[in-house]
Design a protein around this motif. Sequence first.
Motif, PDB file in Angstrom:
ATOM      1  N   PHE A   1      48.958  43.761  43.951  1.00 31.26           N
ATOM      2  CA  PHE A   1      47.958  43.408  45.038  1.00 31.26           C
ATOM      3  C   PHE A   1      46.913  44.625  44.898  1.00 31.26           C
ATOM      4  N   SER A   2      46.885  45.319  43.770  1.00 30.03           N
ATOM      5  CA  SER A   2      46.091  46.485  43.549  1.00 30.03           C
ATOM      6  C   SER A   2      44.673  46.246  43.206  1.00 30.03           C
ATOM      7  N   MET A   3      43.859  45.180  43.806  1.00 23.12           N
ATOM      8  CA  MET A   3      42.708  44.803  43.587  1.00 23.12           C
ATOM      9  C   MET A   3      41.885  44.811  44.775  1.00 23.12           C
ATOM     10  N   PRO A   4      42.013  45.556  45.757  1.00 25.86           N
ATOM     11  CA  PRO A   4      41.390  45.311  47.182  1.00 25.86           C
ATOM     12  C   PRO A   4      39.806  44.787  47.142  1.00 25.86           C
ATOM     13  N   HIS A   5      39.150  45.605  46.130  1.00 26.51           N
ATOM     14  CA  HIS A   5      37.654  45.262  45.957  1.00 26.51           C
ATOM     15  C   HIS A   5      37.383  43.771  45.602  1.00 26.51           C
ATOM     16  N   ASP A   6      38.336  43.142  45.169  1.00 26.40           N
ATOM     17  CA  ASP A   6      38.264  41.499  44.629  1.00 26.40           C
ATOM     18  C   ASP A   6      39.401  40.808  45.331  1.00 26.40           C
ATOM     19  N   ILE A   7      39.947  41.063  46.136  1.00 27.22           N
ATOM     20  CA  ILE A   7      41.278  40.253  46.715  1.00 27.22           C
ATOM     21  C   ILE A   7      40.951  38.839  46.776  1.00 27.22           C
ATOM     22  N   SER A   8      39.577  38.493  47.023  1.00 25.08           N
ATOM     23  CA  SER A   8      39.438  37.092  47.324  1.00 25.08           C
ATOM     24  C   SER A   8      39.440  36.278  46.235  1.00 25.08           C
ATOM     25  N   SER A   9      38.841  36.836  45.161  1.00 25.35           N
ATOM     26  CA  SER A   9      38.954  36.370  43.670  1.00 25.35           C
ATOM     27  C   SER A   9      40.446  36.335  43.272  1.00 25.35           C
ATOM     28  N   TYR A  10      41.135  37.291  43.507  1.00 30.85           N
ATOM     29  CA  TYR A  10      42.585  37.254  43.281  1.00 30.85           C
ATOM     30  C   TYR A  10      43.478  36.074  43.894  1.00 30.85           C
ATOM     31  N   ALA A  11      42.830  35.946  45.149  1.00 31.22           N
ATOM     32  CA  ALA A  11      43.418  34.609  45.759  1.00 31.22           C
ATOM     33  C   ALA A  11      43.061  33.468  45.316  1.00 31.22           C
ATOM     34  N   LYS A  12      42.173  33.324  44.819  1.00 29.30           N
ATOM     35  CA  LYS A  12      41.422  32.026  44.007  1.00 29.30           C
ATOM     36  C   LYS A  12      42.132  31.861  42.589  1.00 29.30           C
ATOM     37  N   LEU A  13      42.393  33.002  41.979  1.00 27.07           N
ATOM     38  CA  LEU A  13      43.434  33.097  40.631  1.00 27.07           C
ATOM     39  C   LEU A  13      44.773  32.367  41.157  1.00 27.07           C
ATOM     40  N   LEU A  14      45.208  32.693  42.164  1.00 30.69           N
ATOM     41  CA  LEU A  14      46.768  32.364  42.518  1.00 30.69           C
ATOM     42  C   LEU A  14      46.742  30.813  43.056  1.00 30.69           C
ATOM     43  N   GLY A  15      45.722  30.404  43.523  1.00 33.53           N
ATOM     44  CA  GLY A  15      45.310  28.925  43.936  1.00 33.53           C
ATOM     45  C   GLY A  15      44.736  28.716  45.282  1.00 33.53           C
ATOM     46  N   GLY A  16      44.262  29.819  45.701  1.00 32.66           N
ATOM     47  CA  GLY A  16      43.747  29.853  47.296  1.00 32.66           C
ATOM     48  C   GLY A  16      44.401  30.750  48.306  1.00 32.66           C
ATOM     49  N   ASN A  17      43.930  30.834  49.335  1.00 34.42           N
ATOM     50  CA  ASN A  17      44.354  31.651  50.629  1.00 34.42           C
ATOM     51  C   ASN A  17      45.820  31.506  50.863  1.00 34.42           C
TER      52      ASN A  17
ATOM     53  N   ALA B   1      31.400  44.658  35.937  1.00 37.42           N
ATOM     54  CA  ALA B   1      32.090  43.860  34.839  1.00 37.42           C
ATOM     55  C   ALA B   1      33.552  44.579  34.714  1.00 37.42           C
ATOM     56  N   ARG B   2      33.502  45.868  34.431  1.00 39.23           N
ATOM     57  CA  ARG B   2      34.802  46.637  34.355  1.00 39.23           C
ATOM     58  C   ARG B   2      35.617  46.477  35.560  1.00 39.23           C
ATOM     59  N   ALA B   3      34.957  46.535  36.766  1.00 46.50           N
ATOM     60  CA  ALA B   3      35.891  46.466  37.977  1.00 46.50           C
ATOM     61  C   ALA B   3      36.642  45.184  37.910  1.00 46.50           C
ATOM     62  N   GLN B   4      36.286  44.134  37.151  1.00 49.50           N
ATOM     63  CA  GLN B   4      37.151  42.804  36.871  1.00 49.50           C
ATOM     64  C   GLN B   4      38.109  42.973  35.850  1.00 49.50           C
ATOM     65  N   HIS B   5      38.409  44.193  35.160  1.00 46.61           N
ATOM     66  CA  HIS B   5      39.461  44.318  34.331  1.00 46.61           C
ATOM     67  C   HIS B   5      40.735  43.951  34.575  1.00 46.61           C
ATOM     68  N   TYR B   6      40.964  44.092  35.768  1.00 45.17           N
ATOM     69  CA  TYR B   6      42.562  43.831  36.306  1.00 45.17           C
ATOM     70  C   TYR B   6      42.780  42.200  35.969  1.00 45.17           C
TER      71      TYR B   6
ATOM     72  N   SER C   1      36.483  39.638  50.299  1.00 48.38           N
ATOM     73  CA  SER C   1      36.259  40.874  49.446  1.00 48.38           C
ATOM     74  C   SER C   1      36.195  40.433  47.999  1.00 48.38           C
ATOM     75  N   LYS C   2      35.109  40.229  47.688  1.00 51.54           N
ATOM     76  CA  LYS C   2      34.824  39.513  46.424  1.00 51.54           C
ATOM     77  C   LYS C   2      33.542  39.887  45.569  1.00 51.54           C
ATOM     78  N   ILE C   3      33.958  39.927  44.311  1.00 45.58           N
ATOM     79  CA  ILE C   3      32.688  40.366  43.479  1.00 45.58           C
ATOM     80  C   ILE C   3      31.945  39.330  43.115  1.00 45.58           C
ATOM     81  N   ALA C   4      30.826  39.348  43.460  1.00 46.56           N
ATOM     82  CA  ALA C   4      29.787  37.985  43.234  1.00 46.56           C
ATOM     83  C   ALA C   4      29.408  37.600  41.809  1.00 46.56           C
ATOM     84  N   ASP C   5      29.494  38.795  41.116  1.00 47.36           N
ATOM     85  CA  ASP C   5      29.128  38.653  39.823  1.00 47.36           C
ATOM     86  C   ASP C   5      30.269  37.955  38.940  1.00 47.36           C
ATOM     87  N   ASN C   6      30.190  36.499  38.560  1.00 48.74           N
ATOM     88  CA  ASN C   6      31.295  35.822  38.208  1.00 48.74           C
ATOM     89  C   ASN C   6      31.074  35.789  36.698  1.00 48.74           C
TER      90      ASN C   6
END
Length: 762
Positions: A315-331, A268-273, A517-522
């Motif tokens: 772009f400093s969330m490499p452990h969850d960059i795929s989730s970040y891409a989703k926040l932006l609107g996709g790849n 959960a803390r890993a998603q604080h970004y 690269s995505k945190i599965a716990d959503n």
Amino acid sequence: DSLQSSGINEMRSSNGLKAFLQFDLVNEKDLLLKVAISPVSVEGAKKNLAAELPHWDFELCKKDAETKWDKELSKIEVTGTEEKKKIFYSALYHTAIIPNIYMDVDGQYRGMDKKIHTAKDFTYYSVFSLWDTYRAAHPLYTIIDPERNLDYIKTMLAHYEQGGRLPVWELAGNETECMIGYHSIPVIADAYAKGIRAFDTSLALQAMQHSASLDHFGLNFYKEKGFIQSNEEQESVSRTLEYAYDDWCIATMANAMGKSDIYHIYIARAQHYKNLFNPENQFIQPKENGGWLTPFDPREVNNNYTEANGWQYNFSMPHDISSYAKLLGGNKKLEEKLDSLFTQTSTTTGRQQSDITGLIGQYAHGNEPSHHIAYLYNYAGAPQKTQDILYDIMNDFYKNEPDGLIGNEDCGQMSAWYVMTAMGIYPVVPGKAVYDIGRPFFEEVKINLPTGKQFILSANNTEDRSYVKKIQLENAGKKTSLRTLQLDHNDIAAGGKLRFYLEKKKENAGKFSAPISKIADNNFVAVPAINSSATTFRDSTIITMSSLNNTRIYYSLGQMNKKKEDKVFSLYKKPFTLKENETITGYAKDGFDNSSKTIIADIHKIPNNYTVEYLTKYEPMYSGGGAEALIDGITGDENWRRGNWQGYQLNDMNIVIDLQTPQDSHTVTVRFLQDTRAWIVLPKEIIISTSTDGINFTTVVHYLQPISIKELEAKVYVHNMTFPIREARYIKVQAKQYGKLPEWHEGAGGDTHIFVDEISIN
């Protein structure tokens, strides 16, 4: 007195002179010296000398050094041009000179507790520049030098046992605290993920949690609120993001160890970004007092970032960059955001930061926060753009020249990036047992593994701007074509061959699946933002609230002393107006009834109707909150990096306060800050003048500053100047710069700053 050497008189007058040696070499050709050092004692140094250099044979000593370095550098063999080989082996050499052994030959060392200890079954090291080296240097060691990397980890655990926590930036048995995060953790987690586990893993996990549970450097705010605000701790954005990544490393190692309770806390803390992601501008943006800090310029270098700006930390969330891409609107949106980074003007705003070098747009290869970003095009499904940028960086920023590096080496990280990229792989996410694939820059690379096996990477067209068409892995007698541009660490450790087929025409490049690269716990819900139409207000202000993914927002007014569960919350539906001081508490809730942490905003009504005219302009990055910062009733403290201080450099401070109506006044109080180490110095003069018409002023106080610049402790100075003023409407306050910093200061010759805060008139 018999010494006749030139310059001896000058040497005698030196304050730092400890010894002077003179040798008569009239009849001798060579002068031989042997030196030994010890972190423990003189006796330890003598033992080291006797054990490590018992002879006086200089040529033998030279040969031994050459043999050791030949062994070290032969861990990787490359085939290519002589010029590129010189660059490569210089880089590999740089990665091998730090950390340093910090113990005697008998295993004794001086620990973080300043006591003498003996290392058992490991070598004790020093100089851990972890903010830099966790990114590529330590992952490189997991491949070519796992035993030494294991010793580094055991040293870190000794630091924890003897010094109370894992090292951050350790030097000679001392914690310097000069960088942020707790980046021993990714070093440990990365090694564990890649099978290096011959250390006390339970102790390591305990130490990792301890580092993450302290209450310093903004961690208390981060734990409580899920992010750090700019007025709570300096470098708030960088700290929030780097703590989040380090927490992901704790989570992933705990999960691998079967510690699901620990995993859930830290995932959960890993998603604080996400608490700092502004969906309106799609930037990771600083927050202050519950809302977005404005104005916001992602090119600005300021105290919200560590040696960087908003672009470089976006772009400093490499452990969850795929989730970040989703926040932006996709790849595709991630690709466009990366395009914007690399095509921006290379001009930064705000303060001058010498570390920001090697710019391609706003990408800064000369400093570490940017190092993984070129590889993120892979995650956006556009790997050819990664390969293009890597070609430019490798050919433009690494040269066989004295100034051949585009930035600070930082204990081997700049060179480790080169070594890994030259081989065709890079650890975008240390803590995962995979490497992201770019493209190789040598015809052949042989990694001579410590197990005796070899892993070979080969390619054609490496000298040209070329693109990956196909990659074939040959391992254990099997040939496999890679579908995703990632290579498992176990495939390297097993030995084998990776064949790259490079194509000069981009349109003939291969099609590869985007890695994930995505945190599965959503279940994570980001906190909302509470924004006021003005930082402070006079008559009224409009409050708007927003959330990530349009989650529902609930808020309460006042009720400060009540616990969250006892407060009365209302569903936020539309903006509302405040006319008095107010405290707003809010949180967000998703459709599955998962709630965010709470966020609090204190909305301030200015306690007067004064206005300020600036005859000299304050520094934009030290605005203190804007044009009304000096009269808004909000004060700063010794930690000026949190904001609330208004700064002036080069110009004197010269302002006029309009009281709106003539008043009889007796005291003008002005708050100044001095932090000489940061070039912030009290003014040498303060001049108070009054006027009835705003044109003709009469000086009523001319105050000479008595405080010495040599007072180095950061301190707030409150100056109360009492005098009778009759029927004055305008109060002019002038503060004159100290000027150039003196010779004894490390910034000698630099221009001082004046930092001023609240001005009150009674």
